[in-house]
Design a protein around this motif. Structure first.
Motif, PDB file in Angstrom:
ATOM      1  N   LEU A 621       0.849  -1.193   0.000  1.00 22.64           N
ATOM      2  CA  LEU A 621       0.000   0.000   0.000  1.00 22.64           C
ATOM      3  C   LEU A 621       0.879   1.236   0.000  1.00 22.64           C
ATOM      4  CD1 LEU A 621      -2.999   0.906   0.166  1.00 22.64           C
ATOM      5  CD2 LEU A 621      -2.696   1.073   2.634  1.00 22.64           C
ATOM      6  N   ARG A 622       0.647   2.125  -0.953  1.00 18.86           N
ATOM      7  CA  ARG A 622       1.355   3.410  -1.001  1.00 18.86           C
ATOM      8  C   ARG A 622       0.444   4.467  -0.397  1.00 18.86           C
ATOM      9  NH1 ARG A 622       2.798   4.389  -6.712  1.00 18.86           N
ATOM     10  NH2 ARG A 622       4.319   2.743  -6.281  1.00 18.86           N
ATOM     11  N   VAL A 623       0.963   5.245   0.566  1.00 19.62           N
ATOM     12  CA  VAL A 623       0.163   6.213   1.318  1.00 19.62           C
ATOM     13  C   VAL A 623       0.785   7.598   1.198  1.00 19.62           C
ATOM     14  CG1 VAL A 623      -0.653   4.462   2.932  1.00 19.62           C
ATOM     15  CG2 VAL A 623       1.433   5.725   3.450  1.00 19.62           C
ATOM     16  N   PRO A 624       0.059   8.648   1.597  1.00 15.93           N
ATOM     17  CA  PRO A 624       0.608  10.006   1.529  1.00 15.93           C
ATOM     18  C   PRO A 624       1.860  10.160   2.395  1.00 15.93           C
ATOM     19  CG  PRO A 624      -1.765  10.077   1.798  1.00 15.93           C
ATOM     20  CD  PRO A 624      -1.365   8.659   1.999  1.00 15.93           C
ATOM     21  N   ALA A 625       2.660  11.134   2.065  1.00 18.51           N
ATOM     22  CA  ALA A 625       3.879  11.422   2.812  1.00 18.51           C
ATOM     23  C   ALA A 625       3.543  11.728   4.268  1.00 18.51           C
ATOM     24  CB  ALA A 625       4.613  12.591   2.171  1.00 18.51           C
ATOM     25  N   GLY A 626       4.358  11.195   5.158  1.00 20.42           N
ATOM     26  CA  GLY A 626       4.157  11.433   6.582  1.00 20.42           C
ATOM     27  C   GLY A 626       3.359  10.350   7.271  1.00 20.42           C
ATOM     28  N   TRP A 627       2.613   9.542   6.519  1.00 12.03           N
ATOM     29  CA  TRP A 627       1.877   8.430   7.102  1.00 12.03           C
ATOM     30  C   TRP A 627       2.834   7.249   7.267  1.00 12.03           C
ATOM     31  CZ3 TRP A 627      -3.761   7.712   5.051  1.00 12.03           C
ATOM     32  CH2 TRP A 627      -4.393   8.957   4.970  1.00 12.03           C
ATOM     33  N   THR A 628       2.568   6.392   8.215  1.00 11.19           N
ATOM     34  CA  THR A 628       3.336   5.161   8.367  1.00 11.19           C
ATOM     35  C   THR A 628       2.485   3.989   7.897  1.00 11.19           C
ATOM     36  OG1 THR A 628       2.604   4.887  10.657  1.00 11.19           O
ATOM     37  CG2 THR A 628       4.678   6.064  10.294  1.00 11.19           C
ATOM     38  N   VAL A 629       3.152   3.003   7.282  1.00 12.56           N
ATOM     39  CA  VAL A 629       2.416   1.914   6.648  1.00 12.56           C
ATOM     40  C   VAL A 629       3.189   0.616   6.801  1.00 12.56           C
ATOM     41  CG1 VAL A 629       3.469   2.359   4.390  1.00 12.56           C
ATOM     42  CG2 VAL A 629       1.257   1.199   4.512  1.00 12.56           C
ATOM     43  N   ASP A 655      -0.584  15.583  13.125  1.00  9.15           N
ATOM     44  CA  ASP A 655      -0.525  16.927  12.537  1.00  9.15           C
ATOM     45  C   ASP A 655      -1.020  16.952  11.092  1.00  9.15           C
ATOM     46  OD1 ASP A 655       1.498  15.494  11.387  1.00  9.15           O
ATOM     47  OD2 ASP A 655       3.068  16.990  11.723  1.00  9.15           O
ATOM     48  N   ALA A 656      -1.691  15.884  10.654  1.00  3.29           N
ATOM     49  CA  ALA A 656      -2.213  15.855   9.290  1.00  3.29           C
ATOM     50  C   ALA A 656      -3.283  16.928   9.104  1.00  3.29           C
ATOM     51  CB  ALA A 656      -2.777  14.480   8.971  1.00  3.29           C
ATOM     52  N   THR A 657      -3.504  17.291   7.864  1.00  2.00           N
ATOM     53  CA  THR A 657      -4.491  18.314   7.530  1.00  2.00           C
ATOM     54  C   THR A 657      -5.730  17.648   6.930  1.00  2.00           C
ATOM     55  OG1 THR A 657      -2.725  19.894   7.058  1.00  2.00           O
ATOM     56  CG2 THR A 657      -4.911  20.381   6.143  1.00  2.00           C
ATOM     57  N   PRO A 658      -6.912  18.071   7.329  1.00  2.00           N
ATOM     58  CA  PRO A 658      -8.113  17.516   6.697  1.00  2.00           C
ATOM     59  C   PRO A 658      -8.087  17.726   5.184  1.00  2.00           C
ATOM     60  CG  PRO A 658      -8.687  18.759   8.664  1.00  2.00           C
ATOM     61  CD  PRO A 658      -7.239  19.027   8.408  1.00  2.00           C
ATOM     62  N   ALA A 659      -8.283  16.656   4.451  1.00  2.00           N
ATOM     63  CA  ALA A 659      -8.229  16.720   2.994  1.00  2.00           C
ATOM     64  C   ALA A 659      -8.689  15.383   2.429  1.00  2.00           C
ATOM     65  CB  ALA A 659      -6.800  17.025   2.515  1.00  2.00           C
ATOM     66  N   ILE A 660      -8.878  15.335   1.120  1.00  2.00           N
ATOM     67  CA  ILE A 660      -9.115  14.062   0.437  1.00  2.00           C
ATOM     68  C   ILE A 660      -7.765  13.567  -0.071  1.00  2.00           C
ATOM     69  CG2 ILE A 660     -10.246  12.898  -1.484  1.00  2.00           C
ATOM     70  CD1 ILE A 660     -12.515  14.871  -1.250  1.00  2.00           C
ATOM     71  N   GLU A 661      -7.317  12.463   0.453  1.00  2.00           N
ATOM     72  CA  GLU A 661      -6.028  11.880   0.083  1.00  2.00           C
ATOM     73  C   GLU A 661      -6.259  10.636  -0.765  1.00  2.00           C
ATOM     74  OE1 GLU A 661      -3.342  13.371   0.542  1.00  2.00           O
ATOM     75  OE2 GLU A 661      -3.439  14.589   2.354  1.00  2.00           O
ATOM     76  N   GLU A 662      -5.150  10.025  -1.174  1.00  2.00           N
ATOM     77  CA  GLU A 662      -5.215   8.862  -2.044  1.00  2.00           C
ATOM     78  C   GLU A 662      -4.305   7.774  -1.513  1.00  2.00           C
ATOM     79  OE1 GLU A 662      -5.289   9.261  -6.547  1.00  2.00           O
ATOM     80  OE2 GLU A 662      -3.247   8.507  -6.226  1.00  2.00           O
ATOM     81  N   VAL A 663      -4.812   6.555  -1.480  1.00  2.00           N
ATOM     82  CA  VAL A 663      -3.979   5.396  -1.182  1.00  2.00           C
ATOM     83  C   VAL A 663      -4.001   4.496  -2.411  1.00  2.00           C
ATOM     84  CG1 VAL A 663      -4.345   5.509   1.306  1.00  2.00           C
ATOM     85  CG2 VAL A 663      -5.888   4.148  -0.082  1.00  2.00           C
ATOM     86  N   ARG A 664      -2.888   3.827  -2.676  1.00  2.00           N
ATOM     87  CA  ARG A 664      -2.765   3.049  -3.917  1.00  2.00           C
ATOM     88  C   ARG A 664      -2.213   1.670  -3.609  1.00  2.00           C
ATOM     89  NH1 ARG A 664      -2.343   3.968  -9.437  1.00  2.00           N
ATOM     90  NH2 ARG A 664      -2.708   6.187  -9.099  1.00  2.00           N
ATOM     91  N   ALA A 665      -2.891   0.661  -4.120  1.00  2.00           N
ATOM     92  CA  ALA A 665      -2.380  -0.696  -4.012  1.00  2.00           C
ATOM     93  C   ALA A 665      -1.275  -0.886  -5.048  1.00  2.00           C
ATOM     94  CB  ALA A 665      -3.490  -1.702  -4.241  1.00  2.00           C
ATOM     95  N   VAL A 666      -0.196  -1.546  -4.643  1.00  2.00           N
ATOM     96  CA  VAL A 666       0.942  -1.765  -5.530  1.00  2.00           C
ATOM     97  C   VAL A 666       1.196  -3.269  -5.620  1.00  2.00           C
ATOM     98  CG1 VAL A 666       3.379  -1.321  -5.933  1.00  2.00           C
ATOM     99  CG2 VAL A 666       1.936   0.455  -4.915  1.00  2.00           C
TER     100      VAL A 666
END
Length: 832
Positions: A621-629, A655-666
């Motif tokens: 799983l690829r996640v936004p920068a700053g997230w741990t996975v 400290d994340a900001t409310p937003a619509i993010e994207e996660v991607r299966a790899v």
């Protein structure tokens, strides 16, 4: 000639020439014009008209559309008054119960019942003036007094009153003479035959009452000609009794349509609550019983009758809203004891008929569309004409109809002048005058160039890879109702899931579903015109297909029961899934619709093999920068058509900001893989969950903590997720202490999903740093430092109220009503 009409002519050369001319006039480049033309390439939408029932008898009943209900009986003689005093409790047709009138005293009222002014021909004429196509009259109400000649009891209008006539016979003959359908209301509650007074009218039916009910039904079905509708009401029969009573009607009058208050889902159409306009789309056949005054159905001499224009408008809006959403509308009058129609009620009906006459085809004879309710009103269709019923005239000067895929020829205010319009992508935008021409309910007529087709609001566009990941929220739910044998047991059900696919590629695809389904139930999966029938176990057991999708065409994907026991039977499945090209290995993630900042969750990451041989590899799983996975997970020997699921731990930073993010299966290690992205909304934490809550009073065991337990289910009886104050309530409110001052961004109010959702309407949300201690709404609103928001409509699921960081520790929800109970499924307070 206006620009929109020129640009929408049939001749493509004319359209091209006009675009060039317009570009030159406006100083635009030819490149810009070409780009505009490219954007206008049409997407073929789904048919926009909702068809009638495939059952010819039900379809014939649906075509009746608008009918007259008549509540008339011995109770009408009293007019809501007993011993010189108005009886203010309950409906006036139930005055015997609410005033505790003995049967001996009630017989005395019957002995003076002489309706010399009862004129069936005039009543039918009035119905036709109103635009009504059928009439339903009370043959017997809860008092058990038969308003027809019956051999089962002397407690009837022919034998026990000086009238000595059968009014049902007279009215039925008059209906047929004037081309109206005729129907009868029949109460399953019968105080004369032995039922006790019960405020809820949910009396079981003892075996001793069955012969009388059956005999009376046989009389009604054999002595009054053709019957269009049989309207049963209340009581709590057994399954056998419901089937038996309905069977008598079907045996003797097979063309008669039976309402759902025969109970146990035995009827042909669902009767909604009194004056109910559904807030969600309903599948199947249904009807709204409506009253001119919500306080009573039978005649009430002291009823306030005022604001005739306002009453006409309210009922025209009710009729239009119900018809636009697919129901029949049965509007009641309550004649006096002498049989005469109340003049105010007659004027209301004539006013409705006058409005219908000004807008022929806009409601009666029109079809239901898939647009559903709009912020400004309702939509109907007839042929290639759309009718926009503007119940709330936009203050912006523009009206927007989203998702119209058919080209427009002309827009006018129905019966008045032409209006300016434009097509903004897939939206029709109409420029409105400052005030409408029709003071009751304005209607805009949209003339289309062809068959109505629409792009549903929840249509999902495929990525460049031609695949769709469908979350639960991407599915439209077809709703209905089911019951377990009584009015209180009626529940809203979900009977269908439909997603709409739109993309640029044609080709073969397979459908992969996940979630829950009843293992042995047979489901039909349809993709466009193609379908497969599978058990629930097979539904979730592997890829389904292949099916074909076409480019630039919206393709519906529907899951429904293959053989439902009745139209309201629960689907028994909650599904999400994947639609992807065959001959691929697809990696896809199924995150929740939203995740809270600072939370740690496990996201399902899936790999589906749509190839013809086994594959092995790894999925991550690829996640936004700053997230741990978590790390990639290997898979081996994945068979054709099968899916492997792993749970990948993910932490969203504080400290994340409310937003619509994207996660991607790899997917790695395989050829011809397809990696799909899934959106996820990042939201602030719910500061109300698990905090101390209280309410003004307690009712039905619905404790205040249920509204902050994280369960938004909303069905009071089934999932214990709903709070409830006493009933009746005194200044009903609910309040939560967040434990500390919070900068509140959003408050979500979650309504119920069962019978009583309309109660949470016209309410206030109050936010304060200090506790709000006043019970009365007036005093609570006047509390120093309190911030208030008024919500005049019905709460949704949810209704979100933005507060832009306003600080507060105490949040209250309070009804404007001083007597209605308050019930909440959940209150979510998002902030830091």
């Amino acid at each position: 000639m206006d620009v929109p009409s020129v640009l929408n002519e049939e001749n493509p050369m004319m359209r091209r020439s006009c675009c060039l001319l317009l570009a030159l006039l406006l100083g635009l480049s030819l490149t810009g014009v070409a780009g505009a033309e490219e954007q206008q390439r049409p997407v073929r939408g789904v048919p926009g008209v909702v068809g009638l029932s495939p059952d010819p008898e039900l379809a014939a009943w649906q075509r009746l559309q608008f009918g007259m209900f008549i509540h008339w009986g011995v109770y009408s003689e009293l007019g809501g008054v007993w011993r010189g005093q108005p009886v203010t409790s309950g409906y006036s047709e139930q005055i015997q119960m609410w005033a505790n009138i003995s049967e001996a005293e009630y017989r005395e009222v019957a002995a003076r019942f002489q309706p010399a002014r009862f004129d069936p021909a005039a009543i039918c004429s009035l119905a036709k003036q109103a635009g009504m196509k059928y009439v339903v009259i009370t043959s017997k109400h809860h008092d058990g007094f038969a308003m027809f000649g019956t051999a089962t009891t002397g407690y009837n209008v022919v034998d026990a009153t000086p009238y000595k006539k059968d009014p049902l016979k007279l009215l039925g003959d008059a209906c047929r003479a004037q081309g109206l359908g005729f129907g009868v209301y029949f109460s399953l509650v019968d105080w004369h035959q032995g039922h006790s007074f019960d405020g809820g009218n949910n009396n079981p039916i003892p075996a001793s009452m069955e012969p009388v009910i059956e005999a009376q039904l046989r009389e009604l079905m054999t002595s009054y000609g053709e019957i269009a509708e049989v309207w049963f009401d209340m009581s709590a029969p057994t399954v056998r009794q419901s089937q038996r009573f309905a069977g008598i009607v079907r045996e003797l009058r097979p063309r008669a349509v039976i309402n759902s208050r025969i109970w146990h889902n035995t009827g042909d159409f669902r009767t909604l609550g009194d004056n109910e306009i559904p807030t969600v789309p309903l599948d199947g056949t249904w009807q709204t019983p409506a009253s001119i005054y919500h306080e009573t159905w039978g005649y009430r001499s002291w009823q306030k009758r005022e604001d005739l224009p306002g009453k006409i408008r309210d009922l025209v809006v009710g009729l239009t809203s119900v018809r636009a959403r697919g129901g029949n509308y049965l509007l009641n009058i309550g004649p006096r004891g002498d049989g005469s129609v109340v003049e105010f009620e007659a004027e209301v009906l004539r006013g409705i008929g006058s409005w219908l006459g000004r807008h022929p085809g806009a409601v009666l004879g029109a079809s239901v569309t898939r647009f559903g309710g709009q912020p400004w009103g309702e939509v109907t269709a007839k042929g290639n004409d759309l009718f926009l019923h503007v119940t709330r005239w936009p203050t912006t000067g523009e009206l927007r109809l989203p998702g119209l895929a058919t080209r427009v020829r002309r827009v006018s205010e129905d019966g008045a002048g032409r209006l300016d319009w434009r097509q903004d992508g897939e939206d029709l935008v109409v420029r409105l005058p400052a005030t409408p021409r029709d003071p009751v309910l304005p209607v805009l007529k949209v003339e289309l160039a062809g068959e109505l087709r629409i792009i549903p609001a929840n249509a999902v566009t495929a990525g460049r890879d031609g695949a769709w990941v469908l979350g639960e929220g991407d599915f439209e739910r077809g709703n209905s109702y089911a019951d377990q044998g009584s009015y209180p047991s009626t529940r809203q059900t979900s009977v269908r899931q439909t997603a709409y696919l739109s993309g640029e590629r044609s080709g073969a695809v397979s459908v992969t579903l996940r979630g829950t389904a009843e293992p042995d139930t047979r489901y039909r999966v349809s993709v466009g015109e193609q379908s497969r029938v599978l058990t629930g176990a097979q539904l979730l057991g592997g890829a389904i297909g292949p099916f074909t999708v076409r480019s630039r065409q919206v393709t519906p994907v529907t899951i429904a029961r293959a053989e439902p026991a009745h139209q309201g039977q629960e689907l028994g499945a909650r599904l999400s899934g994947l639609v992807a090209p065959t001959d691929r290995v697809v990696g896809w993630a199924a995150p929740p619709a939203q995740v809270e900042i600072g939370s740690r969750i496990e996201i399902p990451v899936l790999v589906t093999n749509l190839r013809s041989r086994e594959v092995s590899g790894a999925v991550a799983l690829r996640v936004p920068a700053g997230w741990t996975v978590g790390a990639a997970v290997p898979f081996a020997g994945l068979a054709p058509g099968q899916t492997r699921t792993v749970l990948v731990p993910v932490t969203v930073p504080a400290d994340a900001t409310p937003a619509i993010e994207e996660v991607r299966a790899v997917v790695t290690g395989v050829a011809r893989e397809l990696e799909l992205a899934s959106p996820v909304r990042v939201v602030l934490p719910n500061q109300a969950r698990g905090k101390a809550a209280r309410q003004v009073s307690l009712g039905w065991g619905g404790v205040p903590e249920r509204a902050v337990d994280g369960n938004t289910g909303g069905d009071f009886s089934r999932d214990n997720s709903t709070s409830h104050t006493a009933e009746p309530a005194n200044q009903a409110w609910w309040q939560v202490d967040l434990g500390r001052p919070v900068g509140i961004e959003t408050i979500e109010i979650w309504n119920r999903t069962d019978c009583c959702a309309r109660r949470l309407s016209d309410y206030w949300v109050l936010v304060s740093a200090a506790p709000i201690t006043a019970d009365s709404l007036r005093d609570a609103l006047a509390t120093p430092g309190v911030f208030t928001v008024h919500q005049p409509g019905m709460a949704g699921r949810p209704s979100a109220i933005g507060l832009a960081g306003r600080a507060g520790q105490h949040v209250r929800v309070q009804l404007a009503s001083a007597t209605d109970p308050l019930s909440l499924a959940e209150v979510v307070v998002r902030g830091r």
